[in-house]
Motif scaffolding. Structure first.
Motif, PDB file in Angstrom:
ATOM      1  N   PRO A   1      23.150  11.586   5.034  1.00  0.00           N
ATOM      2  CA  PRO A   1      24.482  12.536   4.633  1.00  0.00           C
ATOM      3  C   PRO A   1      25.342  11.899   5.705  1.00  0.00           C
ATOM      4  N   SER A   2      26.697  11.942   5.255  1.00  0.00           N
ATOM      5  CA  SER A   2      27.816  11.741   6.186  1.00  0.00           C
ATOM      6  C   SER A   2      28.814  12.790   6.062  1.00  0.00           C
ATOM      7  N   GLU A   3      29.575  12.762   7.284  1.00  0.00           N
ATOM      8  CA  GLU A   3      30.736  13.739   6.983  1.00  0.00           C
ATOM      9  C   GLU A   3      32.045  13.196   6.184  1.00  0.00           C
ATOM     10  N   ASN A   4      32.694  14.105   5.561  1.00  0.00           N
ATOM     11  CA  ASN A   4      33.732  13.766   4.713  1.00  0.00           C
ATOM     12  C   ASN A   4      34.799  14.965   4.759  1.00  0.00           C
ATOM     13  N   THR A   5      35.336  14.799   6.063  1.00  0.00           N
ATOM     14  CA  THR A   5      36.398  16.025   6.339  1.00  0.00           C
ATOM     15  C   THR A   5      35.638  17.403   6.371  1.00  0.00           C
ATOM     16  N   THR A   6      35.803  18.357   5.509  1.00  0.00           N
ATOM     17  CA  THR A   6      35.282  19.529   5.684  1.00  0.00           C
ATOM     18  C   THR A   6      33.847  19.594   4.863  1.00  0.00           C
ATOM     19  N   THR A   7      33.513  18.491   4.232  1.00  0.00           N
ATOM     20  CA  THR A   7      32.427  18.519   3.339  1.00  0.00           C
ATOM     21  C   THR A   7      31.368  17.490   3.640  1.00  0.00           C
ATOM     22  N   ILE A   8      30.187  17.629   3.101  1.00  0.00           N
ATOM     23  CA  ILE A   8      29.197  16.465   3.471  1.00  0.00           C
ATOM     24  C   ILE A   8      28.855  15.912   2.280  1.00  0.00           C
ATOM     25  N   THR A   9      29.031  14.381   2.496  1.00  0.00           N
ATOM     26  CA  THR A   9      28.483  13.625   1.423  1.00  0.00           C
ATOM     27  C   THR A   9      26.930  13.285   1.101  1.00  0.00           C
ATOM     28  N   ALA A  10      26.388  13.445   0.197  1.00  0.00           N
ATOM     29  CA  ALA A  10      24.987  13.553  -0.125  1.00  0.00           C
ATOM     30  C   ALA A  10      24.328  11.738   0.332  1.00  0.00           C
ATOM     31  N   GLY A  11      23.280  11.884   1.042  1.00  0.00           N
ATOM     32  CA  GLY A  11      22.637  10.774   1.257  1.00  0.00           C
ATOM     33  C   GLY A  11      22.173  10.106   0.254  1.00  0.00           C
ATOM     34  N   LYS A  12      21.425   8.647   0.236  1.00  0.00           N
ATOM     35  CA  LYS A  12      20.824   8.162  -0.988  1.00  0.00           C
ATOM     36  C   LYS A  12      19.321   7.738  -0.338  1.00  0.00           C
ATOM     37  N   ILE A  13      18.367   7.827  -1.403  1.00  0.00           N
ATOM     38  CA  ILE A  13      16.916   7.195  -0.913  1.00  0.00           C
ATOM     39  C   ILE A  13      16.739   5.982  -2.001  1.00  0.00           C
ATOM     40  N   ALA A  14      16.301   5.020  -1.539  1.00  0.00           N
ATOM     41  CA  ALA A  14      16.199   3.723  -2.447  1.00  0.00           C
ATOM     42  C   ALA A  14      14.614   3.800  -2.767  1.00  0.00           C
ATOM     43  N   LEU A  15      14.434   3.611  -3.965  1.00  0.00           N
ATOM     44  CA  LEU A  15      12.894   3.264  -4.151  1.00  0.00           C
ATOM     45  C   LEU A  15      12.811   2.010  -4.780  1.00  0.00           C
ATOM     46  N   PHE A  16      11.799   1.306  -4.416  1.00  0.00           N
ATOM     47  CA  PHE A  16      11.675  -0.189  -4.606  1.00  0.00           C
ATOM     48  C   PHE A  16      10.243  -0.293  -5.471  1.00  0.00           C
TER      49      PHE A  16
END
Length: 243
Positions: free
Chosen positions: A131-146
């Motif tokens: 998850p990463s910062e985007n001004t006043t909100t958080i952008t969801a992180g991603k999980i990769a399934l192989f």
């Protein structure tokens, strides 16, 4: 032994151990409460990373897509759970059996390129983006399934939820005696650092904290060794596919 202590009791334990009873001007309860919640967050992460069972929770069961996020890629993508401090496992439902996926390293991300898209279900997982910062909100992180799979199975993620701070004196912290001792000694260290170790308690707190953590790790190892873990369909797992 598992038990609970109120915030009020725990603050009193900290003051006694740090020898700061009555020093409420320099060490007000509000500051100690803030530190104590930070310490408890750290403790929960350390426990989960060390393998302590019972701290992680599962997401609701959801259907896994069958399309890669980019047409040329070899993996599926799911979102990092909302409010997750860390992800500790991903399961897929094969028929009536839940099967854990293997964690993998980032260096292995291209090991599945020759597998095509004929798999019924993925076999491995890796955090792709946090998850990463985007001004006043958080952008969801991603999980990769192989690898990329076309079976359309269900999945769920096991994660450590974020700690909700305890600020009311009558509210309780729940844990084992060793957890409380580790937290108290960590608090003693913070107080000593702020006071330039005026009470000469820093070195002793460091040694006590280390000894307590070793005891905690031994107790976790005993819990995890209480019964052998049996993998589902071991013959298929050894070849890295479900079939």
């Amino acid at each position: 032994m598992a038990n609970s202590r109120t915030l009020t009791v725990l603050l009193a334990d900290v003051r006694e151990a740090a020898d700061i009873e009555g020093l409420t001007d320099r060490h007000p309860d509000a500051t100690l409460t803030k530190w104590l919640n930070l310490v408890w967050r750290r403790l929960r992460t350390k426990l989960a990373t060390a393998g302590m069972p019972g701290l992680t929770v599962p997401t609701t069961i959801a259907a896994l897509g069958t399309t890669a996020p980019v047409s040329t890629e070899q993996y599926l993508e799911v979102s990092w759970p909302d409010g997750a401090v860390g992800v500790y496992g991903v399961d897929v439902l094969l028929g009536t059996k839940w099967v854990p996926l293997h964690p993998m390293s980032f260096a292995q991300r291209r090991d599945f390129q020759d597998r095509g898209s004929t798999e019924n279900a993925p076999t491995h997982w890796i955090p792709l983006t946090l998850p990463s910062e985007n001004t006043t909100t958080i952008t969801a992180g991603k999980i990769a399934l192989f690898p990329l799979a076309t079976g359309g199975v269900n999945y769920r993620i096991w994660y450590l939820p974020v700690w909700v701070d305890i600020t009311s004196g009558s509210n309780v912290f729940y844990g084992h005696d060793l957890w409380f001792e580790w937290a108290i000694q960590t608090m003693v260290r913070r107080v000593a650092q702020k006071d330039d170790d005026a009470q000469n308690t820093l070195a002793e707190a460091v040694m006590t904290q280390k000894d307590v953590w070793e005891e905690i790790k031994r107790s976790i190892q005993m819990m995890n060794a209480a019964e052998p873990v049996r993998r589902v369909r071991r013959d298929r797992l050894s070849r890295g596919r479900w079939g």
